[in-house]
Design a protein around this motif. Structure first.
Motif: not given
Length: 268
Positions: A211-228
């Motif tokens: 699995t690869l998880v891609i997160a957006g540093e400035h994402d306010t919907v699903t934050s980088a913390a959610h991805g982490k």
């Protein structure tokens, strides 16, 4: 490259799900699963690069695009079964899966419940849980009472794209605006209910697919913390954080494609 216009299957509960293939039939299949408020065209910009390596299977989630729009709340189990029934109808036993936002939640469900159908898994700009659950009740009610999709469209676009893309009336953004305005409220509200009622924070630990998880540093919907959080829970998952808001595939297509293609083509 071969491609086709949208056709459809009918699910066990009688809902028509529209889909299309793009690319060479001899290449590995990559199933793409969309965010709320979009249709299969959200991936249009990535199709040329992805079809160099994969046969793409795109579909309109129930409530969106050319698929049927049943009223009432949807469940994550039902959305996941829609994808499984699509694979079954097309005779596809095992595919790569890339999902973004709600599509990423559906992709997690697939990895948990039908691991034998999932080869490699990419979870982009998504979360295992977006709570508390009661925060969704008022937006759902207000949307269903609204006269049209205008206010919801403006809200989605602010959440999806950086200010500079919105201010310049970017033609790609305008395409997403047109799709949102044409989307029926029941489809968005039903999908929000699926997000409201789902919590995969513990069960994602059952995912065995690479699995690869891609997160957006400035994402306010699903934050980088959610991805982490997702990456930390799935055994062996990798995390890539891009300098984006929510639709990383649109905002930073080159970096997004580099991450996805490199991961999916990696030898075991």
């Amino acid at each position: 490259m071969t491609s086709q216009t949208r056709t459809a299957i009918t699910t066990g509960d009688g809902v028509r799900i529209a889909y299309r293939f793009d690319g060479d039939e001899t290449k590995p299949v990559l199933l793409l699963s969309n965010s709320i408020g979009t249709d299969l065209h959200m991936w249009d910009g990535q199709v040329p690069a992805l079809t160099e390596h994969f046969r793409l299977l795109r579909y309109d989630a129930r409530g969106h695009g050319a698929s049927d729009v049943p009223s009432g709340p949807y469940s994550l189990d039902r959305l996941g079964r829609d994808a499984v029934e699509l694979l079954d109808a097309l005779g596809l036993q095992r595919v790569h899966v890339l999902g973004l936002s709600l599509g990423g939640i559906v992709a997690q469900w697939l990895g948990i419940h039908v691991p034998e159908r999932v080869d490699r898994l990419v979870l982009s700009n998504t979360a295992a849980h977006l709570g508390p659950a009661n925060q969704w009740d008022r937006p759902i009610a207000e949307l269903l009472e609204a006269p049209d999709m205008q206010a919801t469209t403006d809200m989605f676009l602010r959440n999806w794209f950086p200010a500079d893309m919105l201010e310049e009336r970017n033609e790609i953004v305008e395409g997403f605006r047109r799709t949102l305005l044409a989307t029926r409220r029941e489809g968005v509200a039903g999908s929000w209910a699926a997000v409201r009622d789902s919590d995969l924070r513990r069960t994602t630990a059952l995912i065995t697919s690479p699995t690869l998880v891609i997160a957006g540093e400035h994402d306010t919907v699903t934050s980088a913390a959610h991805g982490k959080e997702v990456a930390a829970t799935i055994p062996g998952a990798r995390l890539t954080v891009l300098p984006t808001v929510h639709l990383a595939n649109v905002e930073r297509p080159t970096e997004f494609l580099d991450a996805v293609v490199t991961f999916l083509r990696e030898q075991p």
